[in-house]
Design a protein around this motif. Sequence first.
Motif, PDB file in Angstrom:
ATOM      1  N   THR A   2       7.455   7.101  13.081  1.00 56.47           N
ATOM      2  CA  THR A   2       6.596   5.933  12.949  1.00 56.47           C
ATOM      3  C   THR A   2       5.976   5.959  11.553  1.00 56.47           C
ATOM      4  OG1 THR A   2       4.618   7.074  13.728  1.00 56.47           O
ATOM      5  CG2 THR A   2       6.049   6.061  15.411  1.00 56.47           C
ATOM      6  N   LEU A   3       5.311   4.865  11.191  1.00 59.30           N
ATOM      7  CA  LEU A   3       4.598   4.866   9.909  1.00 59.30           C
ATOM      8  C   LEU A   3       3.499   5.920   9.891  1.00 59.30           C
ATOM      9  CD1 LEU A   3       4.257   1.078   8.979  1.00 59.30           C
ATOM     10  CD2 LEU A   3       5.632   2.816   7.823  1.00 59.30           C
ATOM     11  N   ALA A   4       2.888   6.166  11.051  1.00 54.87           N
ATOM     12  CA  ALA A   4       1.852   7.202  11.130  1.00 54.87           C
ATOM     13  C   ALA A   4       2.465   8.578  10.864  1.00 54.87           C
ATOM     14  CB  ALA A   4       1.169   7.168  12.489  1.00 54.87           C
ATOM     15  N   ASP A   5       3.658   8.828  11.414  1.00 59.02           N
ATOM     16  CA  ASP A   5       4.344  10.098  11.154  1.00 59.02           C
ATOM     17  C   ASP A   5       4.640  10.254   9.665  1.00 59.02           C
ATOM     18  OD1 ASP A   5       4.441  10.671  13.911  1.00 59.02           O
ATOM     19  OD2 ASP A   5       6.379   9.661  14.141  1.00 59.02           O
ATOM     20  N   LEU A   6       5.117   9.177   9.056  1.00 56.78           N
ATOM     21  CA  LEU A   6       5.465   9.227   7.631  1.00 56.78           C
ATOM     22  C   LEU A   6       4.222   9.424   6.769  1.00 56.78           C
ATOM     23  CD1 LEU A   6       8.074   9.030   5.972  1.00 56.78           C
ATOM     24  CD2 LEU A   6       7.571   6.602   5.629  1.00 56.78           C
TER      25      LEU A   6
END
Length: 347
Positions: A132-136
């Motif tokens: 996800t963008l949060a992971d990235l």
Amino acid sequence: MTSLNHAPNNKPGYAASYMPTMTLAMAQKRAQMLADIRQFFATRQVLEVQTPLLSQAGNTDTFLQSVAAQVTYQDRPHTYYLHTSPEFAMKRVLASWRVPIYQICTVFRDNEIGSRHNIEFTMLEWYQLNYTLADLADELGQMLEVLYGYPVVMNHYRYVDAFMDFVGIHPLTASISALQAVAEDRGLLTFNSQNNLGIKKQNTDKEVRQEWLDLLFSHEVEPYLGHELPTLIIEYPPATAALAKTALDKDGNEIAKRFELYINGIEIANAYDELADGRALRVRFEQDNQLRRHHNLPSMPIDEHLLAACDDLPPCSGIALGLDRLLMVVTDAKNIQDVITFRSGQA
């Protein structure tokens, strides 16, 4: 023996025309940064790849101008384009190999010269599957900690909230006339006229709205971002989606699933939750070319290989990061020429 006529002059302030614009000490810091980045990805088993600089297709983005190159292929002249980022080719690789990948390469954007811009510059781009963008964003923070050498806390700031805090108007719901009135009140209409930003009457309401937003954001918001903490601007207007997915925010407004990293008022990185839909991307590219024609810019050949690959693209997020600008903020350099060997026009 060195000729006396060509002996280096070591007087303070002296710089021969052939000399690099960055110092040896900065070159050593740059080399160390690149080594640290490669080690960072090696420990995470992210594969380094290399893709071509030249392509028969170009970037359709209205405000990214490709550098054209005339080449001879099979004894016939062709126009190729130096890539503005390795994104298109890397997605073709990702759709086939389906493993995390990264690349460090030179990219090219025509007519970009300034204290933070150069026609050719160095980009780091990477893609992670099922992120996800949060992971990235978390992984980006971990890399910054390695490069800075100490823990880094990043501020997450919605585009809407930043715009309202610094401009005082809701960017997604305000009328075009309201945005124009604010720009006039801030003295930006004169700037727009002098710099030919091209907010044209024949453009669609969607295009005009985004152009006013871009003008206000770049002058009234960006300079104040990331001075206390590295700042991620999230949930951009849908017109800026480019190759990213769109979604609804908590207020029911459509937004682009992307973020940008700002440090000391400088845009450092741009990330997408990647859209894997060749048909939808074709529509976006065709709309880009229509807007380019409105701005008296040439239409760009669409990358058919990319569109075919996108239908096989696994769920992923990707990020492009300007390494020259990152080195600037890490070393507190004030001009991009201080972190590159030679700037455009001196090579």
